[in-house]
Structure formats: C-alpha cells, structure tokens
Design a protein around this motif. Structure first.
Motif, PDB file in Angstrom:
ATOM      1  N   PRO A  96     -21.243  -2.656  -3.159  1.00  0.00           N
ATOM      2  CA  PRO A  96     -20.874  -4.047  -2.874  1.00  0.00           C
ATOM      3  C   PRO A  96     -22.027  -5.014  -2.638  1.00  0.00           C
ATOM      4  O   PRO A  96     -21.827  -6.226  -2.706  1.00  0.00           O
ATOM      5  CB  PRO A  96     -20.014  -3.916  -1.604  1.00  0.00           C
ATOM      6  N   ILE A 304     -16.541   1.152  -7.468  1.00  0.00           N
ATOM      7  CA  ILE A 304     -15.613   1.005  -6.345  1.00  0.00           C
ATOM      8  C   ILE A 304     -15.022   2.353  -5.971  1.00  0.00           C
ATOM      9  O   ILE A 304     -14.950   2.724  -4.778  1.00  0.00           O
ATOM     10  CB  ILE A 304     -14.478   0.014  -6.686  1.00  0.00           C
ATOM     11  N   PHE A 328     -14.651  -3.130  -0.091  1.00  0.00           N
ATOM     12  CA  PHE A 328     -15.798  -3.223  -1.001  1.00  0.00           C
ATOM     13  C   PHE A 328     -15.551  -4.244  -2.106  1.00  0.00           C
ATOM     14  O   PHE A 328     -16.482  -4.925  -2.549  1.00  0.00           O
ATOM     15  CB  PHE A 328     -16.104  -1.848  -1.608  1.00  0.00           C
ATOM     16  N   THR A 329     -14.306  -4.359  -2.548  1.00  0.00           N
ATOM     17  CA  THR A 329     -13.978  -5.349  -3.580  1.00  0.00           C
ATOM     18  C   THR A 329     -14.136  -6.766  -3.036  1.00  0.00           C
ATOM     19  O   THR A 329     -14.699  -7.641  -3.712  1.00  0.00           O
ATOM     20  CB  THR A 329     -12.538  -5.145  -4.090  1.00  0.00           C
ATOM     21  N   VAL A 331     -16.022  -7.786  -0.434  1.00  0.00           N
ATOM     22  CA  VAL A 331     -17.449  -8.048  -0.201  1.00  0.00           C
ATOM     23  C   VAL A 331     -18.156  -8.341  -1.522  1.00  0.00           C
ATOM     24  O   VAL A 331     -18.978  -9.272  -1.620  1.00  0.00           O
ATOM     25  CB  VAL A 331     -18.117  -6.859   0.520  1.00  0.00           C
ATOM     26  N   SER A 332     -17.855  -7.558  -2.548  1.00  0.00           N
ATOM     27  CA  SER A 332     -18.457  -7.772  -3.867  1.00  0.00           C
ATOM     28  C   SER A 332     -18.107  -9.150  -4.411  1.00  0.00           C
ATOM     29  O   SER A 332     -18.961  -9.848  -4.979  1.00  0.00           O
ATOM     30  CB  SER A 332     -17.974  -6.694  -4.848  1.00  0.00           C
TER      31      SER A 332
END
Length: 454
Positions: A96, A304, A328-329, A331-332
């Motif tokens: 991320p 991911i 994580f998605t 934040v990315s």
C-alpha cells in the motif's frame, strides 16, 4: 497424493507467475532503457533481465527450496525480530505504500491523462483510482480464484494486446537498433546500470511476497511433497522467465528503433504512447490504455492478496483477511492520489535499502541444501548487509537531504573505502565478509562443543 503437475498445469502456474509480476512498470522501464541506452542497448537489456527476471525467479525458487511457505518463515532463520521487521517493511513497500498506488497512477497517466485537460487531472485521477481500486478489491476478496482470474483471464488478455503492438514493430520496424549515443548514465558500466534499473520493477521484492501464492496454488493442484514443490516452482518459473525476457527484449528493441523518428522521451509511458500512435493512429491510444490498465489491475490484485495473507499469518490475532484487504486498498487509493512523481521519488531510497537484503536472503535460502538454515550464517550476513546498505539509502534520498553537508561528508568517506559503492553495490563486499564471519563463528562453536564433550 499427486506427484507432479502436467504440462497444462505447469503452464497455468507460469502464466499466474507472469501475471503477478508484470505490471505497468514492467512495460515502461524497458521502453526507457531502449531509448536511453543507445549503442549499449544489448548490455543494458541483459542487466535489466538479470535483476528484473532472474532474481525474482530465484526468489520464488528459494522459498520452495528452503521449504519456506512465506517470506516471514524464510526470514525467521535470521531471527524473529528480523522476520517481523523485514517482512512488514517489504510488504508495505510492495504493497500500500508504493507499488500498489503506483499501479493506479501509472495506468491513469499512460492510459487516460493524455486525454484530460491539465486543470482537471487531479479530479479525474480521483475518479479513475476509485473505480480502479473498487475492481481490484472485488477480485482480491476472492483469493481462492486467483489462478482463474489472473492465470486464465487477465494474463492472456494482456499478452494478446501486447502482441499486436510487437508484431507491428517486427513486421515494420521504425529504424535500426542502438544507433544513438547513450545518455550520460548509460555510458559507463552498462551491464551494472541495467541491473540497477531492474530494481525499479520491484519484482525481486515481490517474488518473496508472491511465493506464498505460487506454492499454495501448486498445493491446490495436488502436489504436497516439499522437494516436488520446489521442482514444480522452478519449471513454472522457467516459463515465466522466458515470457518476461521475450517481452522485455521486444519492448527495449522497439523503443531503440523509434529513436530515428521521434525525440528521446523522459517518460516510458509517453514513449510507448507515441509508438502506439505511430503504428495504429488513434486506435493505438485505446490499445495502450487497455493494455496498461489490465497489466496494472492484475498486479494490484496479486499484491493486495499477498499483503493481506501475509499480515494475517504474522499477526493471526489482529485483523481478518477481508479487513486487511479493505484497509490496504483504501490506503493505496489515498496514496495514489499524491501523484506518480511523488510516489517514485519516495520509493527509490527504500528500494536501495531493501533490495540488497532481499538478494542476500534469496541467495542464503538457495544455499540451504548446503549450509542448512544456520542462524549464525544468516544473521551475520544480513547484519553486515543491513549496516552498509544504509549508505545506498542515504545516497538515494532527495537532494535536500542527500545534498546536506553531513551526508556529503559521510558519503565522501564511504566512496573512498567501500568497493562498488559508486555503482550501487557497496553492500556486496560487506555481505561476503558477513557470510565468512558466520562460517567462522559456526566452526568455532562446533569446536567448543567438541572440546567440552571430550
């Protein structure tokens, strides 16, 4: 128990491995070296393949040979603290914080940005990245179908689109190869420069992360013997190596042949866009957009899944897989909207520090049939590498920091005493010394045990 994979299954795993590795960065960087390396094209491309294909392949094989199901398990040979710190840092880097946001921003800049007015870039990036990461999350929430989604669907679609452009370049080349003079940074030590350029793909780091997907996929196909898993991983890796090498060579040679009809570009995406337009007109723009977006989506999905599964393994009592995937998605998505230039500039120092540690860990793991999982050898080799990689990290920092008096004085001293530091390999000799020290300590310990038993 199944003893080995058949050819179609081996091909499927190889396709999965290729799909996980090959993102938009893998399209852009070979294009850049093709134009910039000039008459040194062949050596630079060879160096790029060594670090961009060879080392990642060894990373996956090392995990299988050392009978490690994950990077965390592989790193535990050097101690639990190292395993937690290095695994977390590596996964956040290829996850991320840098690599996943880069997939979205590269896809946008290459496939969409050229059609958007400058004053609306940020708004369109926000919309594009929201749609992009929504698709990525939908696929990532079904990790059990990763072989079908990436190996059977996305990778073949990407290769078909890329093949169209490559066939045009072969049938009707734009010019001769390697006719221009190399730019300054490609004039000296072209092979080593190509190796360092391969760092930008992040694939050696990703190989340690993707190993968990490849090994688990092989097991799902019925192979459970650790030695056989290593062999099947190597067989699938060779297929991936051949495919990636052919793509890298095709892209770098295609870009090199374009020098005679277009100016040198400072961005691989823009060069690729011009080449696509040269062969296919406006259709080329849409072909390129589809190619890059597919390449980025499949890589982001793999990252991911890998990051989420690894953090669940390391911290089993914290969050669920689904929660990690969503976190994580998100934040990315947020970091992606900082823009590609900021992401790349911040990632380079981190890569210069983590890459030597990853390479050393891969080499030591490949040697486990000879040296075993000996903690002394792993610890001393990695310790020496970690200490001296700090100087490569300092050298790669943004100018306001790397150009400060204190950093300049430190680096000037290191240039004089550390072999290979000027070409980005200052960590190599210390790593070798650390390995030798580990062997000496091991032998001394064995002699002490023998003396005490007499």
């Amino acid at each position: 128990m199944k003893k080995k994979l058949n050819f179609s299954q081996t091909l499927l795993i190889g396709s999965l491995l290729f799909g996980l590795y090959f993102g938009a960065g893998n399209l852009i960087f070979p294009i850049e070296i093709g134009q910039n390396s000039g008459s040194n094209l062949y050596l630079v491309t060879l160096g790029f393949i060594i670090s961009g294909v060879g080392i990642p392949l060894l990373g996956v094989v090392a995990s299988a040979i050392s009978k490690s199901d994950s990077l965390f398990e592989m790193g535990q040979t050097a101690g639990n603290k190292f395993a937690y710190v290095f695994t977390s840092a590596l996964y956040l880097t290829i996850g991320p914080f840098f690599a996943i946001p880069r997939t979205s921003t590269v896809a946008f800049e290459v496939g969409i940005a050229s059609s958007v007015a400058k004053e609306k870039i940020r708004m369109y990036l926000l919309i594009f990245s929201l749609i992009f990461f929504t698709i990525v999350l939908i696929f990532s929430l079904k990790p059990g179908k990763v072989m079908d989604n990436i190996g059977k669907i996305l990778t073949p679609a990407f290769l078909v689109l890329l093949s169209i452009l490559v066939i045009f370049a072969i049938v009707k080349p734009m010019g001769e190869l390697g006719t221009n003079k190399p730019i300054d940074t490609y004039q000296d030590n072209p092979l080593l420069k190509g190796i360092l350029d391969g760092y930008n793909t992040m694939d050696a780091l990703a190989s340690l992360a993707f190993a968990i997907i490849i090994i688990s996929s092989i097991r799902k196909l019925g192979v459970n013997n650790p030695n056989r898993i290593a062999i099947e991983t190597l067989k699938s890796g060779v297929i991936c190596l051949i495919a990636m090498s052919l793509v890298y060579v095709s892209l770098s040679f295609m870009a090199s042949s374009s020098v005679g009809i277009m100016d040198l570009g400072n961005n691989g995406g823009r060069i690729l866009s011009k080449i696509s337009k040269h062969y296919l007109g406006d259709l080329g723009k849409y072909l390129l957009a589809a190619m890059v977006i597919i390449a980025c989506i499949k890589t982001a999905i793999g990252l991911i899944i890998s990051c989420s599964e690894m953090f669940v393994e390391m911290y089993p009592n914290s969050l669920s897989y689904k929660t990690y995937a969503i976190l994580f998605t998100v934040v990315s998505f947020l970091i992606a909207n900082l823009g590609l230039a900021n992401i790349i500039s911040l990632s380079i120092p981190v890569l210069m520090y983590l890459y030597p540690l990853a390479i050393v860990l891969i080499v030591l793991s490949l040697m486990t049939p000879i040296i075993g999982k000996n903690k002394k050898i792993f610890k001393t080799t990695i310790l020496f590498t970690a200490v001296f990689s700090i100087f490569d990290f300092l050298k790669a920092l943004p100018k306001p920091i790397s150009g400060s008096n204190i950093v300049i004085n430190i680096l000037s001293f290191i240039y004089g005493i550390l072999p290979g530091f000027s070409i980005g390999f200052g960590w190599l000799v210390p790593a070798i010394i650390g390995f030798i020290v580990g062997i000496i300590l091991l032998r001394l310990n064995r002699e002490n045990i023998r003396s005490n038993n007499m």
